[in-house]
Each structure stands twice: as C-alpha cells, then as structure tokens.
Design an enzyme around this catalytic site. Structure first.
Site, PDB file in Angstrom:
ATOM      1  N   SER A   1       0.816  -1.210   0.000  1.00 44.89           N
ATOM      2  CA  SER A   1       0.000   0.000   0.000  1.00 44.89           C
ATOM      3  C   SER A   1       0.854   1.266   0.000  1.00 44.89           C
ATOM      4  O   SER A   1       1.591   1.532  -0.939  1.00 44.89           O
ATOM      5  CB  SER A   1      -0.964  -0.042   1.189  1.00 44.89           C
ATOM      6  OG  SER A   1      -1.949   0.949   1.094  1.00 44.89           O
TER       7      SER A   1
ATOM      8  N   ASP B   1      -0.986   1.420  -4.062  1.00 48.19           N
ATOM      9  CA  ASP B   1      -1.872   0.444  -4.707  1.00 48.19           C
ATOM     10  C   ASP B   1      -3.216   1.046  -5.079  1.00 48.19           C
ATOM     11  O   ASP B   1      -4.135   0.333  -5.482  1.00 48.19           O
ATOM     12  CB  ASP B   1      -2.061  -0.800  -3.833  1.00 48.19           C
ATOM     13  CG  ASP B   1      -2.836  -0.521  -2.556  1.00 48.19           C
ATOM     14  OD1 ASP B   1      -2.795   0.630  -2.080  1.00 48.19           O
ATOM     15  OD2 ASP B   1      -3.461  -1.455  -2.021  1.00 48.19           O
TER      16      ASP B   1
END
Length: 450
Positions: A102, A245
C-alpha cells in the site's frame, strides 16, 4: 488468539525478512489453494501487484505455490487493488491476490487476499490459512497431471479502466477540467491518467515513472507536497493523490489545500443523499474519523457508524447495516454500489461529478466542516501490555472525564507496527494536546519500567 502472519490488512513486512519471504509466499499459495479448490471445476487465481521491486520475487513464489496446489494462475501485472477485487469476480476466479504494501516504502511488501465475491477474507478464513501454514502441507500438493498453469493477462487492466469510467454519471464529462494527478509511482500509473483523459480532462501527471524503488517516495497520498506544488505550477482545478496500490485518495484543491477522507466522505454522502442514492441513512467510518464529520452528518440526520481501524472492518459494517458509503480519514473510500473495497480513482470521480454538476471550485465543494482539533502520537513498545497497567488505566479514566461530552479519546495498539497510538480530539486544542502528552508519558514510563 494472537496471529503470527496476518495483520489488519493481510500479511505485510520487509521484503526478504519473515514473514515477507519467497518461501512463505509459496506456502501461502499452497495453503490458500488448498482451502479454495473446492468443487470439480478447474480452479483459478488472479494475481496483481504494484510496482515495487520485490513484487517480481513474491509473484513468482506465489505462482509456484498455487500451481503446486493445482490452481491455474492469471497474472495481471501492475494494477490497483480494487482492480484485483473486480477481476476476481469478473474472471470467475476462486481467489484474488494483491501483492502490495500500500502506502509503505519499497522495502516493504504484502499479500492481500480476496474471496470469489471480491471481498477481503474473513478473520475465520485467515485463521484457517494460519493453521495450515504451521503444518506440513506436502500431502496437499496436486498430482503431477493436476499441476496448474500460469499465464499473463496484462490487457485485463483495461477492463478495470472501463469499470471505473462507468461510475461517472452519464450526464457528466470532465471536459474543461485541468487535473493534476499523483500516482505515487505505483499501481495506477497507467490506468488512472488514462481514465481521466478518456473522460475528457486535461491531465497533468506526476508519480508515473516507477522504477521499483520509488513507489511512495516523496509522492502520493502520504506525501502530498509534490502534488500541491504541481497544482500551483500548472494552475490545476484539482489535484488527485493516490497511494501505491491506489485504494486510497486525497484531494488537493485549487488553492493547494489538502482534503482528507473525512471531508470526501461528507461530500459524497451529502450528494448521494440529495440524489436519493445513499443507503442505510448514513455512512461507515473508523474510530479515527474526526468528530467534526460525525457532527456534520448528525446535522443532516445522517448517522456515522464507527468501526475498528481498517477498511475491511468498514466494509463489514457496511454489509451488516446496508450502507453504500464508507471509508477512513486516510482516504480509503468504499462505495459498494461500484466495488467491494477502497478505490481511490472511483472516489475521485464521484468528487469530480459534484464539482462539474455544481459548477463550483473544489475548495467550495470539499470544505464541508471545520475539523475538531485532533492530536495523535505514537508510543513504541517492544514487549509487555502497558495498557493493562493500573497507572495507565487511571490516567485514561481521568482523561476521559476531562473530555466528557466535548471530545473523544482513543488508545489502541497498531495492527501493523509495535506501537500504541494515542489520539484525542476536542474543541479545546490546548486541552487535547495536554491530555495526549500526559498519556504518552505515562504509557512510555510503564514501557521503560518493564
């Protein structure tokens, strides 16, 4: 039960250090494949990733594990996390995998898992995976004739682009808007600019030159300064900052101010309520969302359903209460009419729709409420349970009494790091700062004594 592998958002850690090693990634593939290969049909898994260097290593390790368990693997290449969730359903896969950490730096990586319905796995299924990882799984391997195959399907990212574009109302185009977008040198570096351009916007990009080590490096939603500078430089109408992401988004208005997830949820909830689209009479957000958001919604007879930190818990609450808007202050925005997980691009498109329809500036649209002063500090802990100490509990009780009905106190262990997070908010900033400092000192003292 304390889990060894899974945190609040899958398995995560520094690459080539347990648990983020190729050996464990392969074992995860075998374990997950074992659980999801029910039925007589040929089983398949889709795997996406962001742009960090270790993605190649982990992708190949997981391919080995899944094919060894007898599943066929479709490799999507770099694609946003919501794209993996969408394609898991669209391609009728038994499981979806996103290899990403992430918003973390390139040294970290992670494994997120989605069921065939596109939702993140439940705690119970994650526990079953953990149990298998602790066992000898050699008996779970497929027969030689049943070993799976793997193939790349890079073109399927365009299916995600089309899906995202369809979430913009048909009466709205982005013509006339100059949009600066920061893709964090991450998974959306191709898809997000393409979608905005195809919808008619003039697009200025930064963070679209990934090299394996520059993901989230002084860019993206956790480092908005670069986008703020670009918005000023090109006189953009709006800036959009995604993370590595692309499951979270922050907005920069035309004046360069950063708009967080709480304000974005307020905009979407207000707009959807006015259009009769909002379901369940409110939205879901975590305990970290600002008290100002709660008051804003209450004034409009909408309810804020609070959850534990983590977008998976937001989604669970939404499904339980029949809500279609939820998210986190950090910019995870979940719109269940369009998808099963946070989607930065889709959330941004809903904000752009409001901007175009109302003909106002982004600053006028997105500054919905004055945030209540909020202070958050972390205390690093290596061992012990300082929150169970009598002195800490007494200090917490006194702090709650001081805030009374004019604020909120939240103290919780981090789900991803060895930290205790101390957050307080209230109308009196000075009081809030004093309370947090006192609690940090008390918790830190107990930690040091231990």
């Amino acid at each position: 039960m304390k889990r060894r592998y899974f945190g609040t958002d899958g398995i995560r850690g520094q690459s080539n250090i347990f648990p983020m090693t190729p050996d464990l990634a392969m074992r995860v593939g075998i374990a997950v494949g074992t659980i999801f290969r029910n039925g007589a049909h040929r089983h398949r898994v889709v795997i996406g990733k962001d742009t960090r260097l270790s993605g190649y290593m982990l992708e190949n390790a997981m391919v080995a594990g899944f094919t060894a368990a007898g599943l066929d693997v479709f490799l999507l290449g770099p694609i946003p996390t919501p794209g993996v969730a969408m394609l898991t359903r669209s391609l009728r896969a038994d499981i979806g995998v996103m290899i990403s950490a992430s918003h973390n730096a390139f040294r970290d990586n992670g494994i997120k898992l989605f069921g065939p319905d596109g939702y993140k796995l439940s705690d119970d299924i994650e526990q079953k995976i953990e149990d298998l990882l602790e066992q000898d799984m050699s008996g779970q391997l497929a027969k030689p004739e049943d070993i799976g195959r793997a193939k790349r399907v890079d073109g399927d990212i365009y299916r995600y682009i089309e899906q995202a574009k369809r979430t913009l109302p048909r009466d709205v185009t982005l013509k006339g808007l100059r949009i600066a977008i920061d893709c964090a040198n991450g998974a959306a570096y191709k898809v997000a600019p393409s979608a905005l351009w195809e919808l008619g916007a003039e697009v200025v990009t930064i963070g679209t030159e990934p090299n394996g080590v520059n993901i989230n490096l002084e860019c993206g939603s956790t480092h908005p300064a670069a986008l703020q500078k670009k918005v000023h430089e090109v006189r953009a109408d709006i800036g959009i900052a995604l993370d590595g992401d692309a499951d979270r988004v922050l907005i920069v208005d035309e004046e360069g101010a950063v708009i967080d997830g709480d304000q974005l949820m307020a905009v979407i909830a207000d707009s959807w309520a006015a259009d009769g689209m909002l379901k369940g009479g409110g939205i879901a957000a975590t305990v970290m969302s600002n008290l100002g958001l709660e008051r804003y919604l209450q004034a409009r007879r909408l309810k804020l359903h609070r959850t534990k930190v983590g977008d998976r818990y937001v989604v669970e609450q939404m499904r339980q209460d029949g809500l279609n808007v939820g998210g986190e202050q950090s910019g995870h925005i979940v719109l269940s009419d369009f998808g099963t997980t946070g989607d930065g691009l889709v959330a941004a498109l809903q904000i752009l729709a409001v901007v175009k329809r109302q003909g106002k500036t982004v600053s006028e649209i997105c500054r919905r409420f004055e945030p209540v002063p909020q202070v958050l500090k972390n205390v690093r802990v290596s061992a012990g349970k300082p929150l169970e100490d009598a002195a800490v509990q007494q200090a917490i009780a006194e702090a709650e009494a001081q805030l009374a009905k004019n604020g909120r106190l939240l103290i919780r262990p981090s789900g991803t790091e060895p930290l205790i997070r101390v957050m307080a908010e209230g109308d009196d900033r000075g009081q809030v700062e004093r309370i947090v400092d006192e609690l940090v000192n008390v918790i830190g003292g107990v930690r040091n004594a231990a």
